[in-house]
Design a protein around this motif. Sequence first.
Motif, PDB file in Angstrom:
ATOM      1  N   VAL A 252      46.610  39.411  55.047  1.00  0.00           N
ATOM      2  CA  VAL A 252      47.541  40.332  55.706  1.00  0.00           C
ATOM      3  C   VAL A 252      48.737  40.575  54.786  1.00  0.00           C
ATOM      4  O   VAL A 252      49.276  39.645  54.184  1.00  0.00           O
ATOM      5  N   GLY A 253      49.128  41.840  54.659  1.00  0.00           N
ATOM      6  CA  GLY A 253      50.232  42.219  53.787  1.00  0.00           C
ATOM      7  C   GLY A 253      49.790  42.676  52.412  1.00  0.00           C
ATOM      8  O   GLY A 253      50.614  43.158  51.623  1.00  0.00           O
ATOM      9  N   GLU A 254      48.487  42.581  52.145  1.00  0.00           N
ATOM     10  CA  GLU A 254      47.962  42.988  50.840  1.00  0.00           C
ATOM     11  C   GLU A 254      47.754  44.508  50.794  1.00  0.00           C
ATOM     12  O   GLU A 254      47.310  45.115  51.776  1.00  0.00           O
ATOM     13  N   GLU A 343      55.958  47.623  46.349  1.00  0.00           N
ATOM     14  CA  GLU A 343      57.348  47.237  46.631  1.00  0.00           C
ATOM     15  C   GLU A 343      57.592  47.119  48.130  1.00  0.00           C
ATOM     16  O   GLU A 343      58.203  46.145  48.609  1.00  0.00           O
ATOM     17  N   MET A 344      57.090  48.079  48.879  1.00  0.00           N
ATOM     18  CA  MET A 344      57.269  48.061  50.330  1.00  0.00           C
ATOM     19  C   MET A 344      56.458  46.926  50.968  1.00  0.00           C
ATOM     20  O   MET A 344      56.889  46.317  51.959  1.00  0.00           O
ATOM     21  N   ALA A 345      55.305  46.625  50.397  1.00  0.00           N
ATOM     22  CA  ALA A 345      54.479  45.535  50.917  1.00  0.00           C
ATOM     23  C   ALA A 345      55.165  44.195  50.741  1.00  0.00           C
ATOM     24  O   ALA A 345      55.077  43.308  51.614  1.00  0.00           O
ATOM     25  N   ALA A 346      55.862  44.015  49.610  1.00  0.00           N
ATOM     26  CA  ALA A 346      56.585  42.769  49.382  1.00  0.00           C
ATOM     27  C   ALA A 346      57.666  42.579  50.442  1.00  0.00           C
ATOM     28  O   ALA A 346      57.875  41.471  50.969  1.00  0.00           O
ATOM     29  N   LYS A 347      58.396  43.654  50.756  1.00  0.00           N
ATOM     30  CA  LYS A 347      59.416  43.586  51.795  1.00  0.00           C
ATOM     31  C   LYS A 347      58.789  43.280  53.153  1.00  0.00           C
ATOM     32  O   LYS A 347      59.361  42.551  53.973  1.00  0.00           O
ATOM     33  N   TYR A 348      57.602  43.844  53.367  1.00  0.00           N
ATOM     34  CA  TYR A 348      56.908  43.622  54.644  1.00  0.00           C
ATOM     35  C   TYR A 348      56.535  42.139  54.790  1.00  0.00           C
ATOM     36  O   TYR A 348      56.677  41.551  55.874  1.00  0.00           O
ATOM     37  N   LYS A 349      56.061  41.536  53.702  1.00  0.00           N
ATOM     38  CA  LYS A 349      55.690  40.119  53.746  1.00  0.00           C
ATOM     39  C   LYS A 349      56.904  39.252  54.037  1.00  0.00           C
ATOM     40  O   LYS A 349      56.817  38.256  54.779  1.00  0.00           O
ATOM     41  N   LEU A 352      57.543  39.368  57.638  1.00  0.00           N
ATOM     42  CA  LEU A 352      56.589  38.549  58.383  1.00  0.00           C
ATOM     43  C   LEU A 352      56.965  37.082  58.339  1.00  0.00           C
ATOM     44  O   LEU A 352      56.878  36.364  59.344  1.00  0.00           O
ATOM     45  N   LEU A 353      57.389  36.609  57.153  1.00  0.00           N
ATOM     46  CA  LEU A 353      57.774  35.211  57.017  1.00  0.00           C
ATOM     47  C   LEU A 353      58.982  34.883  57.890  1.00  0.00           C
ATOM     48  O   LEU A 353      59.023  33.842  58.545  1.00  0.00           O
ATOM     49  N   GLU A 354      59.951  35.792  57.904  1.00  0.00           N
ATOM     50  CA  GLU A 354      61.143  35.566  58.715  1.00  0.00           C
ATOM     51  C   GLU A 354      60.798  35.523  60.195  1.00  0.00           C
ATOM     52  O   GLU A 354      61.277  34.660  60.937  1.00  0.00           O
ATOM     53  N   GLN A 355      59.967  36.438  60.620  1.00  0.00           N
ATOM     54  CA  GLN A 355      59.605  36.477  62.030  1.00  0.00           C
ATOM     55  C   GLN A 355      58.698  35.307  62.406  1.00  0.00           C
ATOM     56  O   GLN A 355      58.726  34.837  63.549  1.00  0.00           O
ATOM     57  N   ASP A 360      58.013  34.670  66.233  1.00  0.00           N
ATOM     58  CA  ASP A 360      57.582  35.986  66.718  1.00  0.00           C
ATOM     59  C   ASP A 360      56.281  36.396  66.040  1.00  0.00           C
ATOM     60  O   ASP A 360      55.965  35.970  64.937  1.00  0.00           O
ATOM     61  N   ASN A 361      55.525  37.283  66.700  1.00  0.00           N
ATOM     62  CA  ASN A 361      54.295  37.842  66.129  1.00  0.00           C
ATOM     63  C   ASN A 361      54.483  39.351  66.041  1.00  0.00           C
ATOM     64  O   ASN A 361      54.316  40.057  67.041  1.00  0.00           O
ATOM     65  N   PRO A 362      54.878  39.871  64.874  1.00  0.00           N
ATOM     66  CA  PRO A 362      55.194  41.297  64.778  1.00  0.00           C
ATOM     67  C   PRO A 362      54.005  42.225  64.833  1.00  0.00           C
ATOM     68  O   PRO A 362      54.143  43.417  65.080  1.00  0.00           O
ATOM     69  N   ILE A 363      52.808  41.679  64.577  1.00  0.00           N
ATOM     70  CA  ILE A 363      51.616  42.525  64.515  1.00  0.00           C
ATOM     71  C   ILE A 363      50.681  42.159  65.667  1.00  0.00           C
ATOM     72  O   ILE A 363      50.322  41.000  65.826  1.00  0.00           O
TER      73      ILE A 363
END
Length: 368
Positions: A252-254, A343-349, A352-355, A360-363
């Motif tokens: 996930v996040g790839e 770049e956007m995927a890195a921010k997304y990961k 996810l780690l923070e949540q 929390d489960n963002p997805i």
Amino acid sequence: MSENSSPPVPEVEIETTESDSSGAESKETNSSLPEKESSQEESFQAEEIPSADDPNSRVKKYDFDGAGFSLEEFDSLLGKYDYNFKPGDIVNGTVFALETKGAMIDIGAKTAAFMPMQEVSINRVEGLSDVLQPSEIRQFFIMSEENEDGQLSLSIRRIEYQRAWERVRQLQKEDATIYSEVFATNRGGALVRVEGLRGFIPGSHISTRKAKEELVAEYLPLKFLEVDEERNRLVLSHRRALVERKMNRLEVGEVVVGAVRGIKPYGAFIDIGGVSGLLHISEISHEHIETPHSVLNVNDQMKVMIIDLDAERGRISLSTKALEPEPGDMLTDPQKVFDKAEEMAAKYKEMLLEQAEEGDNPIASMEI
């Protein structure tokens, strides 16, 4: 000697035997045997040598009263150990004749049992000799009661059929991936054989760029969807097997590169390395979209990000919305989205780690 006198009686020589004590002891001549002894000998001969007509001269029948069991008990004992064949039994038998329409099998019954040609195997065979050899000993399934000739009908196919269902149930329980050859196709999908049983792959679970007709004689990796012996249903999925294999290398996040293979009102199916992922309409852009056709075309090459992997259902959920630098970029400048995808995927990961740390489960998995 006068003429009237009788001639002298010649003397009879008597054999003599030596005696233990007196030396010589004379044996009396037959004429000199005592009357009592002579009568006893005649009596003994009469009693011990019966005539042929005498019923007492025949061999006497044995009396079973003293044998420990009666004749009825003996018959019962034989019946107890006699074979009692019933339909559904599995018995050992010896092949002793291969005929045009079937095989003659000795299973210890009164009459040789018969196995029809169509019951020799769960698989197609050219002839009986492909499966059986004379004098071979193996197990057979009894199909029916004795016919009017006292003959039983046997089957090997029924045994193989039972064991095949046991095997596929075990494979499904283990969630195993199997390989099977496509032997035919129809409007609904493709047909394969698993452990000799006919299996069906629905068209929606075939994940390949080839036409279904081109899959004949190809071996496909498959997963079990349904195993139901009572309804004789064996349903498999090519897509699930490929997704599972692909999932072992995805996360996930790839960000992955794919091609649009089909567009539906609810989203687009993207081919990513041989497996299909769903880009749901709600995951195309932050902006509202009436239909995926307004943004995407079949065969478009694009970058997408994996937002969910569902191995059990064989689903991969994708997103381009999460890759937009600015909301609505997929509608106005798709190339900008693809250029900044990593770049956007890195921010997304990171999000996810923070949540995940916050619990929390963002997805959430999306249902069609």
